[in-house]
Design a protein around this motif. Structure first.
Motif, short mmCIF file in Angstrom:
data_model
loop_
_atom_site.label_atom_id
_atom_site.label_comp_id
_atom_site.label_asym_id
_atom_site.label_seq_id
_atom_site.Cartn_x
_atom_site.Cartn_y
_atom_site.Cartn_z
N ASP A 12 0.82 -1.36 0.04
CA ASP A 12 0.12 -0.01 0.03
C ASP A 12 0.86 1.08 -0.06
O ASP A 12 1.58 1.59 0.95
CB ASP A 12 -0.86 -0.03 1.06
CG ASP A 12 -2.13 -0.98 1.16
OD1 ASP A 12 -2.63 -1.07 -0.08
OD2 ASP A 12 -2.62 -1.43 2.18
N GLY A 13 1.01 1.89 -1.24
CA GLY A 13 1.67 3.13 -1.35
C GLY A 13 3.33 3.04 -0.98
O GLY A 13 3.98 1.97 -1.74
N ASP A 14 3.67 3.22 -0.07
CA ASP A 14 5.49 3.08 0.41
C ASP A 14 5.55 2.07 1.36
O ASP A 14 6.57 1.89 1.91
CB ASP A 14 6.07 4.36 0.47
CG ASP A 14 5.43 5.03 1.80
OD1 ASP A 14 4.57 4.54 2.34
OD2 ASP A 14 6.01 5.99 2.20
N ARG A 15 4.53 1.18 1.65
CA ARG A 15 4.69 0.17 2.84
C ARG A 15 3.92 -1.13 2.43
O ARG A 15 2.98 -0.97 1.87
CB ARG A 15 4.55 0.94 4.02
CG ARG A 15 2.95 1.36 4.38
CD ARG A 15 2.62 1.93 5.35
NE ARG A 15 3.15 3.25 5.49
CZ ARG A 15 3.21 4.12 6.64
NH1 ARG A 15 2.62 3.66 7.67
NH2 ARG A 15 3.93 5.37 6.61
N PHE A 16 4.16 -2.04 3.31
CA PHE A 16 3.60 -3.10 3.21
C PHE A 16 2.08 -3.05 3.86
O PHE A 16 1.87 -2.30 4.82
CB PHE A 16 3.89 -4.38 3.81
CG PHE A 16 5.31 -4.65 2.97
CD1 PHE A 16 5.03 -5.49 1.84
CD2 PHE A 16 6.69 -4.40 3.47
CE1 PHE A 16 6.34 -5.94 0.89
CE2 PHE A 16 7.54 -4.98 2.80
CZ PHE A 16 7.71 -5.46 1.49
N THR A 17 0.98 -3.69 3.25
CA THR A 17 -0.12 -3.79 3.87
C THR A 17 -0.45 -4.38 5.41
O THR A 17 0.43 -5.13 5.58
CB THR A 17 -0.97 -4.28 3.10
OG1 THR A 17 -2.54 -4.12 3.40
CG2 THR A 17 -1.11 -5.96 2.95
N SER A 18 -1.56 -3.97 6.10
CA SER A 18 -1.59 -4.40 7.35
C SER A 18 -2.98 -5.17 7.30
O SER A 18 -3.23 -5.65 8.29
CB SER A 18 -1.82 -3.29 8.61
OG SER A 18 -2.79 -2.41 8.12
N ASP A 19 -3.38 -5.56 6.17
CA ASP A 19 -4.40 -6.42 5.98
C ASP A 19 -4.22 -7.73 5.98
O ASP A 19 -3.73 -8.48 4.98
CB ASP A 19 -5.47 -5.88 4.44
CG ASP A 19 -6.82 -6.81 4.47
OD1 ASP A 19 -6.99 -7.53 5.25
OD2 ASP A 19 -7.49 -6.41 3.56
N PRO A 20 -4.56 -8.57 7.12
CA PRO A 20 -4.28 -9.78 7.08
C PRO A 20 -4.80 -10.73 5.92
O PRO A 20 -4.22 -11.91 5.51
CB PRO A 20 -4.68 -10.57 8.23
CG PRO A 20 -5.61 -9.42 8.78
CD PRO A 20 -5.32 -8.24 8.01
N LEU A 21 -5.94 -10.33 5.43
CA LEU A 21 -6.84 -11.19 4.54
C LEU A 21 -5.66 -11.17 2.84
O LEU A 21 -5.90 -11.95 2.32
CB LEU A 21 -8.16 -10.80 4.17
CG LEU A 21 -8.90 -11.51 3.30
CD1 LEU A 21 -9.06 -12.93 3.83
CD2 LEU A 21 -10.33 -10.69 2.99
N ARG A 22 -5.30 -9.98 2.87
CA ARG A 22 -4.51 -10.03 1.63
C ARG A 22 -3.27 -10.71 1.53
O ARG A 22 -2.77 -11.41 0.69
CB ARG A 22 -4.11 -8.46 1.20
CG ARG A 22 -5.37 -7.51 0.91
CD ARG A 22 -5.04 -6.16 0.79
NE ARG A 22 -3.92 -5.76 0.03
CZ ARG A 22 -3.31 -4.49 -0.28
NH1 ARG A 22 -3.85 -3.44 0.29
NH2 ARG A 22 -2.47 -4.30 -1.10
N TRP A 23 -2.65 -10.90 2.80
CA TRP A 23 -1.62 -11.71 2.92
C TRP A 23 -1.88 -13.11 2.89
O TRP A 23 -1.19 -14.01 2.24
CB TRP A 23 -0.86 -11.38 4.33
CG TRP A 23 -0.13 -10.24 4.58
CD1 TRP A 23 -0.85 -8.94 5.41
CD2 TRP A 23 1.34 -10.08 4.33
NE1 TRP A 23 0.41 -8.09 5.19
CE2 TRP A 23 1.25 -8.35 4.42
CE3 TRP A 23 2.03 -10.54 3.49
CZ2 TRP A 23 2.75 -8.14 4.14
CZ3 TRP A 23 3.29 -10.13 3.31
CH2 TRP A 23 3.81 -8.87 3.55
N LEU A 24 -3.05 -13.53 3.10
CA LEU A 24 -3.35 -14.76 3.11
C LEU A 24 -3.97 -15.25 1.72
O LEU A 24 -3.69 -16.44 1.23
CB LEU A 24 -4.65 -15.08 4.02
CG LEU A 24 -5.07 -16.49 4.28
CD1 LEU A 24 -4.34 -17.34 5.02
CD2 LEU A 24 -6.68 -16.53 4.91
N LEU A 25 -4.49 -14.34 0.93
CA LEU A 25 -4.87 -14.88 -0.28
C LEU A 25 -3.78 -14.33 -1.49
O LEU A 25 -3.93 -14.38 -2.66
CB LEU A 25 -6.10 -13.86 -0.67
CG LEU A 25 -7.44 -14.17 0.31
CD1 LEU A 25 -8.44 -13.37 0.07
CD2 LEU A 25 -7.63 -15.56 0.24
N VAL A 26 -2.49 -13.80 -0.98
CA VAL A 26 -1.30 -13.51 -2.14
C VAL A 26 -1.35 -14.64 -3.00
O VAL A 26 -1.18 -15.95 -2.68
CB VAL A 26 -0.15 -13.09 -1.52
CG1 VAL A 26 0.39 -14.20 -0.53
CG2 VAL A 26 0.74 -12.44 -2.25
#
Length: 569
Positions: A54-68
């Protein structure tokens, strides 16, 4: 009777070290190539990382990490490794390649420890099997996943979890240990979130558990775990738009793909790889049938973990055939690390049968089987060396690609060496700059048109021969330069081309092959350079400058006549 000295712990440690030595030696040989594998991550890496940014950092949304995803495959653990690599090594591909080699070494050690004790008996048996396993596990046919570290992080970690699960399954049967069986579930579960191709491990483990006569409740746990893994994969499956539809109504096409997939680590020509794959399936099937028909419980226990790995490999081949037969690519180097597990299992099961068949002289038969394994090693290395050469040559373009990305040059020759989808890098540009991700971890000496301070030129500054310079238009006013090296100064990271008014007009990077390649070719001359120049408005000559170590003015080291652009060649 065996003496206490012969059976001492020291003797066992020495035998184990001798058996593992070939694996360590080959891992170190590969490690010596890592510095030449290029700094830039490649291919799908940028699409994967882009899903959790997200922008210049990694997302904090756990669902996005799980579905990568990588294409349609879940890649949660590899993505976490990429994140750690960004934090520790600025996303350098070579760190991922080195980690991939560690995964291969761990895989080889796991397979060696799975070998039945009878096959390792004797002073030479352990090292001989170590040589067979090392040659096959570290096959250059899998160079794609070694040189492109992002790929090895996925494929080799997935294979390692498969081998660990098979190892723990054998241990749980031998020890009747709940802890060992928990290791089976843990390894298979981690494999499921490493790469979706690991799904074929679950039915393979279930077959192995049945052969090992594990209790019904453990069979139920394996079946339940597999059902969860398959359900998760099915619910999150999305076929990429650019991929062909799965092939479900053409068993001939699927069968051809599967056969070539399995035979590809041993042969370049698909007309040979296909028959080799079929022969391997027939021989492997005959070996397993011979064991099962004999119903010797000890032999079945020895064979079961190797059969698990064979079924894992064949299941991968079948799943890939259904998904990719419409696109081709059965001989892809990235599949070799899975297919080679099938051949390793076939050799080991064949050795067990040979030892049984020649019971009066088991070591002779075992040596014959090891010799057959070494023939397979020779085949995969003869086949794999040109593949490795191709990927190493591709890596020599990484410095040029770094320049193209940093300076925004639309040079497809350089960018294609990193990714077929450079727009994915463009989408991550802000993030990469903010996190100092390769190639933005090295600030350029100057940008185009920027005024720079150049120190006094030596009285006899060498002039480069314009006939040795290749200038190729790559888009807009930019030309790509290729020229031979410049003698007389220490190797810098970058050269700057400066006009007579003190303005930066171009930049060069070292694109020489690794020293061992140059030594083999007898190329002991100056290094090779490539980069970009905007010649518009420049006449006469350019100064080739290096940075001053103390931060002072740039030091001119040569003069370059402004080259005339030529057609690409």
């Amino acid at each position: 009777m065996t003496s206490p000295v012969e059976d001492s712990p020291t003797r066992h440690r020495v035998a184990r070290a001798a058996g593992l030595a070939p694996l360590v030696a080959l891992a170190l040989l590969w490690a010596s190539l890592v510095p030449s594998m290029g700094r830039m991550p490649s291919n799908d890496y940028y699409g994967i990382v882009g899903q959790v940014v997200d922008g210049d950092r990694f997302t904090s949304d756990p669902l996005r990490w799980l579905l990568v995803k990588s294409n349609e495959h879940t890649v949660v653990l590899p993505t976490l490794i990429y994140v750690a690599n960004v934090a520790l090594f600025a996303g350098d591909n070579r760190a991922l390649s080195a980690l991939s080699l560690l995964f291969l070494l761990a895989l080889g050690c796991t397979l060696w420890s799975l070998l039945p004790a009878g096959l390792r008996a004797g002073r030479l048996a352990g090292p001989a099997w170590g040589l067979v396993l090392a040659g096959m596990v570290f096959t250059p046919a899998a160079a794609h996943s070694i040189v492109l570290g992002f790929s090895g992080t996925i494929w080799f970690l997935s294979n390692l979890f498969a081998a660990l699960a098979a190892h723990r399954l054998a241990a749980s049967a031998a020890e009747r240990s709940g802890v060992a069986f928990a290791g089976v579930l843990a390894a298979a579960g981690l494999g499921a979130v490493t790469y979706s191709t690991n799904l074929s491990l679950w039915p393979a483990l279930l077959v192995g558990a049945v052969l090992l006569s594990l209790p019904l409740r453990r069979l139920a746990l394996l079946a339940g775990g597999g059902a969860l893994a398959f359900a998760f994969a099915a619910l999150t499956y999305t076929r990429p738009d650019q991929h062909a539809a799965p092939v479900v109504g053409d068993p001939v096409a699927v069968g051809k793909f599967l056969a070539v997939y399995l035979g590809a680590p041993l042969a370049t020509d698909p007309r040979l790889a296909g028959p080799l794959g079929i022969a391997g399936l027939l021989v492997g099937g005959a070996f397993v049938a011979s064991v099962l028909l004999r119903s010797d419980r000890a032999e079945i226990r020895a064979v079961a973990p190797w059969l698990v790995l064979q079924l894992y490999a064949v299941g991968n081949a079948l799943g890939t055939a259904v998904a990719r037969a419409g696109m081709g690519g059965a001989r892809s180097s990235r599949y070799a690390s899975v297919a080679i597990l099938f051949w390793i299992g076939t050799v080991v099961i064949g050795a067990l049968l040979a030892a049984r068949t020649g019971a009066r002289r088991p070591r002779v038969w075992t040596r014959l089987t090891v010799a057959a394994g070494l023939l397979l090693v020779a085949a995969t290395w003869v086949h794999g060396r040109p593949i490795l050469r191709t990927y190493r040559e591709r890596a020599t373009l990484h410095p040029l690609a770094e320049l193209a990305i940093v300076h925004g040059v639309p040079d497809r020759l350089a960018l294609d060496a990193v990714t077929p989808a450079p727009q994915e890098i463009d989408l991550l540009r802000h993030f990469m700059i903010a996190r100092r991700h390769v190639p933005f971890d090295r600030p350029p000496l100057a940008t185009y048109g920027q005024a720079v301070t150049v120190g006094p030129a030596p009285s006899r500054l060498p002039a480069l021969d314009p006939a040795t310079v290749v200038a190729t238009p790559v888009g807009g006013p930019v030309v790509r330069l290729k020229l031979q090296g410049i003698h007389g100064f220490a190797r810098p990271a970058e050269l700057l081309l400066v006009d007579g008014e003190g303005a930066a007009r171009g930049v060069l990077r070292d694109v020489s092959p690794p020293w061992f390649v140059r030594l083999r070719r007898g190329d002991t001359g100056a290094r090779r350079w490539a980069g970009y120049l905007v010649p518009t408005g420049v006449s006469g000559r350019l100064f080739v400058c290096v940075a001053d170590p103390g931060g002072g003015p740039l030091n001119p080291v040569a003069v370059l006549p402004v080259p005339a652009p030529a057609r690409d060649r």
